[in-house]
Design a protein around this motif. Structure first.
Motif, short mmCIF file in Angstrom:
data_model
loop_
_atom_site.label_atom_id
_atom_site.label_comp_id
_atom_site.label_asym_id
_atom_site.label_seq_id
_atom_site.Cartn_x
_atom_site.Cartn_y
_atom_site.Cartn_z
N GLU A 489 0.81 -1.22 0.00
CA GLU A 489 0.00 0.00 0.00
C GLU A 489 0.84 1.27 0.00
N TYR A 521 4.29 5.38 6.15
CA TYR A 521 5.53 5.10 6.88
C TYR A 521 6.28 3.90 6.32
N GLY A 522 5.60 3.10 5.51
CA GLY A 522 6.22 1.86 5.05
C GLY A 522 5.76 0.72 5.93
N CYS A 523 6.20 -0.49 5.62
CA CYS A 523 5.78 -1.66 6.41
C CYS A 523 6.79 -2.79 6.27
N PRO B 28 16.26 5.56 14.57
CA PRO B 28 14.96 5.91 14.01
C PRO B 28 14.24 4.68 13.44
N ASN B 29 12.95 4.57 13.73
CA ASN B 29 12.13 3.46 13.22
C ASN B 29 12.60 2.08 13.65
N THR B 30 13.14 2.00 14.87
CA THR B 30 13.47 0.67 15.39
C THR B 30 12.93 0.57 16.81
N ILE B 46 9.36 6.44 16.36
CA ILE B 46 8.87 6.70 15.01
C ILE B 46 9.79 7.70 14.32
N ARG B 69 12.16 -6.42 18.20
CA ARG B 69 12.94 -6.60 16.97
C ARG B 69 12.08 -6.57 15.71
N ILE B 71 9.53 -4.88 12.68
CA ILE B 71 9.63 -3.71 11.80
C ILE B 71 8.46 -2.78 12.06
N VAL B 72 8.79 -1.49 12.23
CA VAL B 72 7.78 -0.48 12.51
C VAL B 72 7.26 0.09 11.19
N GLY B 73 5.95 0.41 11.16
CA GLY B 73 5.39 0.99 9.94
C GLY B 73 3.95 1.36 10.15
N ASP B 74 3.18 1.42 9.06
CA ASP B 74 1.76 1.70 9.23
C ASP B 74 0.93 0.86 8.28
N ARG B 75 -0.33 0.63 8.67
CA ARG B 75 -1.30 0.04 7.76
C ARG B 75 -2.44 1.05 7.69
N LEU B 79 -0.27 3.31 12.97
CA LEU B 79 1.09 2.89 13.29
C LEU B 79 1.10 1.48 13.87
N LYS B 80 2.06 0.68 13.47
CA LYS B 80 2.04 -0.72 13.88
C LYS B 80 3.46 -1.29 13.92
N ALA B 82 5.38 -5.22 13.28
CA ALA B 82 5.15 -6.59 12.84
C ALA B 82 6.05 -7.53 13.63
N ASN B 89 0.72 -8.28 12.77
CA ASN B 89 0.84 -6.85 13.02
C ASN B 89 0.10 -6.43 14.29
#
Ligand code: SRM
Ligand SMILES: Cc1cc2nc3c(=O)[nH]c(=O)nc-3n(C[C@H](O)[C@H](O)[C@H](O)COP(=O)(O)OP(=O)(O)OC[C@H]3O[C@@H](n4cnc5c(N)ncnc54)[C@H](O)[C@@H]3O)c2cc1C
Ligand code: SF4
Ligand code: FES
Lengths: 854, 134
Positions: A489, A521-523, B28-30, B46, B69, B71-75, B79-80, B82, B89
């Protein structure tokens, strides 16, 4: 209730006999019938249509038509290597050569045919062969190895295919045909002349209007053949391919009705003159005709299975279309419908292009409004669209000539959309447009491989594949399904597109790519994919700050995560070669850190159960001892397996171990859409299993054979031969190009095998790109690989030398403790994670203490 | 759950906030994993901002302490994180599993004060949490 079942015996386990059994199973026939079959050949049914591939790249196993477990799972009793020698109609019993005696309620004869050997004096001499079974091909090959010249008697479809085979065995090849032209059944004189020219240009000598009178042997060895016109031809071997004769001997002796020229007479339901006995395939005669193609045989199998299962609207067999399209020695030939314009009033329309060497003939009705048939030589690309016009009697909308030469404006360009639902698209498997559309709709199919698998369309001669593909695309479009392969997405681009954008735009971080081409933000899908693309394009260390958050945990900790959150460690052991000293170090490290130790399936050692905080300590030891990261964690080159090759092995013809090591060191660390595996074998015995790898190399007397796009794992696939007998420099050049081309164009998580299967143009196209440089990008591909080679660094060495990177390898950010939840028990002298039940016990006995600290 | 730890000394202020580490200890993002008393808490950052979230480190699917450990992201803008093992997620703000409504991670209030990352253990929101088997 097995007793209530009746017994159905099928004699012959060839293409049609097997199809019949498949259909019986599919239609639920196992509930009603005990199925038993006799298979005279030493192996179960195989793809005779593609028999010649046995000389190219297929083994007997590749050719099999039988899904693993088919007979066992469906309780079908099969007598392999046993011939039925008698049918006792009185007692309804068949008897076999091995002494089996089986009572039947119904009997199906699917005995096929045998090659006709003309009654020429000396036709049984040593050095004469026929071309029908795998054993025939093996015998021809063995004899061909000691021969120089080979002659094929018969210039029909099969004869020409056979000539191709002899040529591929390296023989000087001749074709001797009794009629005045090649393929007399399918092709007219003018077409025959063009075909002959084309075939002679390929180095096969064609002798037409030749009647062989005598085959001469000296000292028990064939030397020449003599013709009625008193000429002769020197030869070492002869293969007869002068037509087929139905195998009706069993039917004959038990008194079934037989045709004047042989063949078991059947009616529309495929019943013989004894209603309890059916005949299907090449042994059957319908209205005085034998059908020497597989499609009519499959149709008969469908008809007979319908009848035996009392299907309400049972199909009937009322003859078959004998249209054919094939590639003979690289020449496309197609013949369809009323090819000789026998329909009263029919007119012919011929275009001969002597420059291009093509001959195209269309037969139309008197009014020119219907296409009746035709012949295409040299270029048969129109076959797929012309055949449905004939079969479905579609009124031509313009001058028929426009079918062959598209004129501007008005064309007959037949799109699948205009065909009626009843139109037969795949004639080999009798699949109609309606059936295909239904499959696409009902099962929501979106790709060719699945559609082929579900409907069988396109799995025979392959001639209908373009049409099936068009149909799929148009149906999907109609359904509003946009066939898109967006990464996720966050990016409305495919991996291939993004890779291109990233290289062209010199984009070096995920954030820039996301800001430019993505959203959000990526996934966990796009991040590792982009991380891999960045690594294969720019080769920056994966743990450098902008990249660290993109990595899957395996890449983030440069090890493979296990079920309990610990990791496994696999150092590189190039080519599987290791000194005793290094082996001892591995043992010591395993002992010291209490790691479960196992030899992997890819010639190296895996140390399991390492805690995240132990990883840098373990690698300090390993790097000091000269080990490098093995990249078992990455979508990257894994290993290049080797066999010992010529250095030790008595059969080896080249030093496979050295090459394997060299290749592994060249491509180590190469990140790609999916993992890459390779192997090098020192001779054709193939101990390193190179043909199951993404790229595999097999030594030959003259150099190396390069195979690509093989796969083990879930869906094993045989690799294809990309180049033969090349030297090492060429091999490396081709490999560089191949690998970078794959990296640039594959989808995410697509192994080379799947990528190859989807590659438009297949092997020919791949050869053009890699070998002939048809895209003009070879230099660029090589340069990209060279950049990778030059910038390679061991990820682990770089990591342990950078304190900030090591800092991340702690279980807690605010404490030195290890993960307190880990629990192990002993098994076969080593540790393994405790199961839930074992944990409960361990907990109660308080035996579980914090794992030791290092 | 096996917790045989010597309780670490934690800097708790009167409001229940515990200082864990400096912000730049989290790339960042971890995520990182923190020990709070006997609990393992995953803290995520974030981007390069000081927006941080904290969840339990225990992954209810793999039954391993690994969430930090992931991976940060979004759906769809949510924000989520995995799970690194089987990739389910989890909503970073609520702890809810976005692939299985019956599963939820405990969450903890988290913030950055003067470049220090702080988590409040006194109000762990885990009443919706399905207890792990172990
Ligand atoms: C350790 C090892 C099994 C062993 O004990 O021998 C292994 C273990 C795993 N394999 Fe494998 N494979 C191992 C050799 C193989 C082989 C044999 C070989 O390489 O010669 C194959 C078949 C060959 C092939 O890939 O074509 C193999 C086919 C797979 C597949 C199926 C790939 C496919 O295309 O069908 C997967 C799943 C995937 O990658 O999606 C897989 C995935 C995995 C993963 C990564 C699954 C996972 O995510 O946990 C396993 C973790 C590795 C680890 O923790 O270290 N593994 N795996 C072998 C490591 C070899 C090495 O030294 O690097
Ligand atoms: C080289 C080659 C290329 C071909 N190319 C094409 C092509 O491109 N397109 C096409 O449509 N067709 C092609 N054909 C023809 C196609 O292979 C046949 O039409 C098809 O195999 C017929 O199937 P069948 O089951 O009737 O006979 P077969 O496949 O011959 O099977 C009959 C089986 O019955 C066994 N049998 C016979 N008698 C007994 C007995 N008494 N007891 C037990 N078993 C017995 C035989 O050993 C055999 O295994 C080709 C054939 C050859 C040889
Ligand atoms: S593949 Fe050939 S050379 Fe290599 S070990 Fe086996 S037999 Fe020897
Ligand atoms: S027509 Fe031969 S495979 Fe479809």
């Amino acid at each position: 209730m097995p007793n209530s079942k009746q017994t159905l015996v099928v004699v012959g386990n060839g293409m049609v006999g097997h199809r019949f059994l498949e259909l019986m199973v599919e239609k639920g026939g196992c509930d009603r019938w005990n199925l038993i079959t006799f298979c005279e050949e030493p192996r179960v049914a195989y793809d005779r249509v593609n028999l010649s591939q046995y000389y190219v790249d297929k083994t007997a196993a590749d050719l099999t038509l039988v899904e693993p477990g088919f007979y066992q799972d469906n309780d079908i009793q099969i007598y392999i290597g046993d011939q039925v020698i008698e049918i006792d109609r009185e007692q309804q019993v068949v008897r076999s050569a091995n002494g089996a005696e089986v009572a039947y309620d119904r009997l199906v004869l699917a005995t096929g045919s045998y090659p006709f050997v003309p009654p020429i004096k000396g036709n049984d001499a040593t050095g004469t062969f026929v071309y029908r079974t795998i054993e025939d091909l093996e015998a021809i090959k063995a004899y061909g190895e000691q021969s120089r010249v080979g002659v094929v008697v018969g210039g029909g479809l099969l004869g020409l295919e056979c000539a191709n085979a002899l040529k591929s065995l390296g023989l000087e090849t001749h074709v001797v045909e009794f009629a005045p032209r090649l393929m007399p059944v399918q092709i007219d004189e003018a077409g025959g002349a063009i075909l002959k020219e084309k075939i002679e240009a390929l180095g096969v000598q064609v002798h037409t209007s030749k009647v062989t009178t005598n085959i001469v042997s000296e000292n028990g060895k064939l030397v020449s053949m003599q013709f009625a016109d008193e000429t002769s031809l020197q030869t070492d071997m002869i293969v007869f391919s002068a037509g087929i004769r139905p195998r009706d001997e069993l039917a004959r002796t038990c008194g079934l009705q037989i045709g004047k020229h042989g063949g078991i007479v059947i009616n529309e339901s495929c019943q013989t003159s004894d209603p309890t006995i059916y005949a299907i395939g090449e042994c059957a005669l319908y209205q005085g005709r034998i059908f020497g193609l597989v499609a009519p045989g499959y149709h008969m199998a469908a008809v007979a299975s319908d009848c035996l299962l009392d299907v309400a609207a049972a199909q009937q067999f009322t003859g078959a279309d004998m249209s054919t399209k094939l590639k003979l020695l690289g020449v496309d030939v197609a013949s369809f419908g009323d090819n000789f314009a026998k329909t009263p009033g029919a007119k012919e329309l011929v275009i001969t292009d002597t420059v291009a060497g093509t001959y195209k003939k269309l037969v139309v009705n008197a009014e020119g409004s219907l296409l009746l048939g035709g012949i295409l030589i040299g270029d048969a690309s129109a076959y797929g669209t012309l055949l449905p016009l004939v079969q479905n009697q579609i009124t031509l909308s313009a001058n028929p000539l426009s079918l062959l030469v598209p004129t501007s404006g008005v064309t007959n360009s037949l799109s699948v959309e205009n065909l009626p639902d009843t139109a037969q698209i795949c004639s080999c498997n009798n699949v109609s447009k309606g059936q295909l559309c239904e499959a696409i709709r009902e099962d929501s199919l979106t790709d060719m491989p699945t559609l082929k698998k579900c409907t069988k369309a396109g799995t025979g001669c392959g001639g209908c594949v373009p049409l099936v593909k068009d149909l799929l695309t148009s149906e999907l479009k109609k359904a509003g399904v946009e066939v898109k392969n967006h990464l996720c997405e966050h990016f409305s681009y495919s991996r291939q597109e993004l890779y291109h954008l990233l290289r062209v735009g010199q984009i070096k971080s995920f954030d820039t790519l996301l800001a430019t081409y993505g959203t959000g933000y990526g996934c966990e899908i796009c991040k590792p994919t982009v991380a891999s693309m960045l690594a294969s394009a720019w080769n920056d260390h994966v743990l450098n700050t902008p990249h660290i958050g993109l990595q899957d945990t395996n890449d983030a900790f440069l090890a493979n995560i296990q079920k309990d959150g610990t990791y496994s460690v696999i150092p590189r052991i190039p080519g599987g070669e290791i000194t005793p000293e290094k082996l001892i170090v591995l043992g010591q490290v395993a002992q010291e850190f209490d790691l479960y130790t196992k030899i992997t399936g890819a010639q190296r050692v895996d140390l399991f159960g390492a805690r995240v905080d132990q990883l840098p300590l373990i690698w300090r030891r390993l790097v000091d001892a000269g080990f490098e990261s093995g990249h078992a964690y990455g979508k990257a080159l894994r290993t290049v397996k080797s066999c010992v090759g010529s250095t030790w092995c008595r059969f080896g013809v080249q030093d496979s171990t050295s090459l394997a090591i060299e290749l592994e060191l060249r491509y180590r660390g190469l990140r790609s859409p999916h993992k890459l595996k390779s192997a090098v074998s020192g001779c054709t015995r193939e101990c390193a299993e190179a043909q199951g790898k993404d790229f595999g190399i097999i030594a030959t007397e003259n150099g190396w054979n390069l195979y690509v796009c093989g796969n083990g794992g879930m869906k094993p696939q045989h690799a294809v031969l990309l180049a033969a007998d090349i030297d090492k420099a060429t091999l490396i050049k081709y490999l560089d190009r191949f690998l970078v081309f794959y990296i640039r164009t594959a989808d995410k998580l697509e192994r080379t095998s799947t990528w190859f299967n989807k590659l438009e143009g297949g092997l020919d196209y791949l050869k053009q790109v890699v070998i002939e440089d048809s895209l003009g990008i070879a230099d660029e591909l090589e340069a990209q690989m060279q950049y990778h080679v030059d910038t390679y660094q061991c990820e682990w060495k770089a990591t342990i030398e950078t304190p900030e990177k090591v800092q991340r390898f702690r279980h807690f950010v605010n404490a030195d403790d290890a993960d307190p939840s880990l629990a192990y028990v002993q098994e076969r002298g080593q540790k393994r994670p405790a199961t839930e039940a074992e944990r409960v016990v361990l907990n109660q006995s308080q035996a579980l203490v914090t794992p030791p600290q290092y | 759950m096996v917790q045989s730890l010597s309780t670490t000394s934690v800097n708790t202020d009167t409001t229940g906030w515990v200082t864990i580490c400096t912000l730049d200890a989290i790339a960042p993002n971890t995520g990182v994993n923190a020990l709070l008393g006997t609990e393992q808490v995953a803290i995520f950052r974030i981007g390069e901002t000081d927006e941080v979230y904290a969840t339990g480190n225990f992954d209810p699917f793999s039954q391993a302490f690994v969430m930090s450990r992931g991976i940060v992201g979004d759906r769809q803008g949510v924000l989520k994180v995995a799970s690194p093992i089987y990739k389910q997620n989890f909503n970073l703000k609520t702890g809810e599993c976005m692939d299985d409504a019956t599963i939820c991670l405990p969450i903890y209030p988290a913030r950055v004060v003067d470049t220090q990352v702080q988590v409040s253990i006194s109000c762990r929101y885990d009443d919706r949490m399905i207890k792990p088997i172990r």
